[in-house]
Design a protein around this motif. Structure first.
Motif, mmCIF file in Angstrom:
data_model
loop_
_atom_site.group_PDB
_atom_site.id
_atom_site.type_symbol
_atom_site.label_atom_id
_atom_site.label_comp_id
_atom_site.label_asym_id
_atom_site.label_seq_id
_atom_site.Cartn_x
_atom_site.Cartn_y
_atom_site.Cartn_z
ATOM 1 N N ARG A 122 0.809 -1.215 0.000
ATOM 2 C CA ARG A 122 0.000 0.000 0.000
ATOM 3 C C ARG A 122 0.846 1.270 0.000
ATOM 4 N N GLY A 123 2.175 1.102 -0.027
ATOM 5 C CA GLY A 123 3.038 2.260 -0.176
ATOM 6 C C GLY A 123 3.921 2.593 1.003
ATOM 7 N N LEU A 124 3.801 1.854 2.117
ATOM 8 C CA LEU A 124 4.659 2.133 3.261
ATOM 9 C C LEU A 124 6.052 1.555 3.032
ATOM 10 N N SER A 125 7.021 2.189 3.630
ATOM 11 C CA SER A 125 8.379 1.654 3.557
ATOM 12 C C SER A 125 8.439 0.352 4.348
ATOM 13 N N PRO A 126 9.401 -0.530 4.033
ATOM 14 C CA PRO A 126 9.494 -1.802 4.776
ATOM 15 C C PRO A 126 9.572 -1.606 6.290
ATOM 16 N N GLN A 127 10.362 -0.613 6.738
ATOM 17 C CA GLN A 127 10.499 -0.382 8.176
ATOM 18 C C GLN A 127 9.184 0.063 8.797
ATOM 19 N N THR A 128 8.517 1.020 8.144
ATOM 20 C CA THR A 128 7.239 1.509 8.672
ATOM 21 C C THR A 128 6.173 0.419 8.622
ATOM 22 N N ALA A 129 6.157 -0.359 7.539
ATOM 23 C CA ALA A 129 5.178 -1.440 7.405
ATOM 24 C C ALA A 129 5.328 -2.454 8.536
ATOM 25 N N HIS A 130 6.584 -2.810 8.859
ATOM 26 C CA HIS A 130 6.822 -3.749 9.955
ATOM 27 C C HIS A 130 6.400 -3.152 11.292
ATOM 28 N N GLN A 131 6.668 -1.878 11.463
ATOM 29 C CA GLN A 131 6.296 -1.229 12.731
ATOM 30 C C GLN A 131 4.771 -1.188 12.884
ATOM 31 N N VAL A 132 4.076 -0.797 11.809
ATOM 32 C CA VAL A 132 2.618 -0.734 11.859
ATOM 33 C C VAL A 132 2.040 -2.121 12.101
ATOM 34 N N ALA A 133 2.534 -3.110 11.359
ATOM 35 C CA ALA A 133 2.024 -4.468 11.513
ATOM 36 C C ALA A 133 2.262 -4.986 12.921
#
Length: 247
Positions: free
Chosen positions: A121-132
């Motif tokens: 959906r456009g998040l960076s890998p680091q941000t995506a992992h943090q959100v998840a």
């Protein structure tokens, strides 16, 4: 962002609440059931009693046909809605159970899957992992249902509630043409019924459009034209049968 006169942002309590997807979906589902039930009640019973009124001016046959149509139609609407929503609910519950089992069997794999969805959906890998990770820690099942399936465990529809709403909407809708054809004197009952039914259909079309957030003109014209066609057709058939001596 909305600012106060001093330039500072408004506190969260003062911000205008925005609708959420689950709330919109639930509202539209109830709207669909209610509008369909009311419209079916208005049109089907109106067409039935107007058709009988075209064949005879006697009140008893009109009353019998109208009551039969009202009761039978309400039960039919309830059964149809119950079966439809039950199928949808069974499918949703099966998906929820499957997702719960996958979380229990492979939580790490599910966490990676959720992170991948947010990366897509456009998040960076680091941000995506943090959100998840944060969403999983808060409520893993809800996070996966929303991200993967667009479902809300608390928003699964009740078949009984949907059936009851459809039956009630049909009953209330059908009651109007029945009263409109029975209460006036025989010589004006058909025009009165036509007028009452078309006004009621215009009102339901307007209300449904307003609740759904769409312009009202097109749905109002569509529903009134369809209702007028149904009434004209059944009245013409009843009149033909009555004057030909068939009934």
């Amino acid at each position: 962002m909305c600012l106060m006169p001093t330039g500072s942002p408004l506190p969260p309590s003062d911000l205008r609440p925005e609708p959420h997807n689950t709330a919109i979906t639930g509202r539209l589902n109830w709207l669909r059931a209610g509008v369909l039930g009311a419209n079916d009640g208005i049109v089907s019973v109106a067409a039935l009693v107007v058709g009988v009124a075209g064949a005879t001016t006697a009140t008893a046959p009109i009353l019998a046909a109208g009551v039969a149509g009202l009761v039978g139609g309400a039960i039919s609407m309830a059964l149809g809605e119950y079966v439809s929503v039950s199928s949808q609910t069974d499918s949703q519950r099966a998906l929820i159970a499957k997702e719960r089992a996958e979380l229990e069997e492979d939580p790490e794999g599910e966490l990676e899957e959720l992170a991948e969805l947010y990366r897509a959906r456009g998040l960076s890998p680091q941000t995506a992992h943090q959100v998840a990770g944060e969403l999983t820690a808060n409520d893993a099942l809800t996070a996966h249902l929303e991200a993967e399936l667009g479902l809300d465990e608390e928003g699964v529809a009740s078949p009984l509630a949907a059936a009851g709403a459809s039956a009630l909407a049909f009953f209330l809708g059908a009651l109007l043409p029945l009263l409109a054809i029975l209460l006036p004197p025989p010589e004006i009952r058909v025009p009165v019924a036509f007028g009452a039914v078309l006004l009621a259909l215009a009102a339901t079309g307007f209300i449904s459009a307003r609740i759904g957030g769409s312009p009202a003109l097109r749905p109002v014209v569509r529903i009134v034209a369809g209702g007028a066609l149904a009434l004209a057709a059944t009245f013409a058939i009843g009149l033909l049968l009555g004057t030909s001596g068939v009934v």
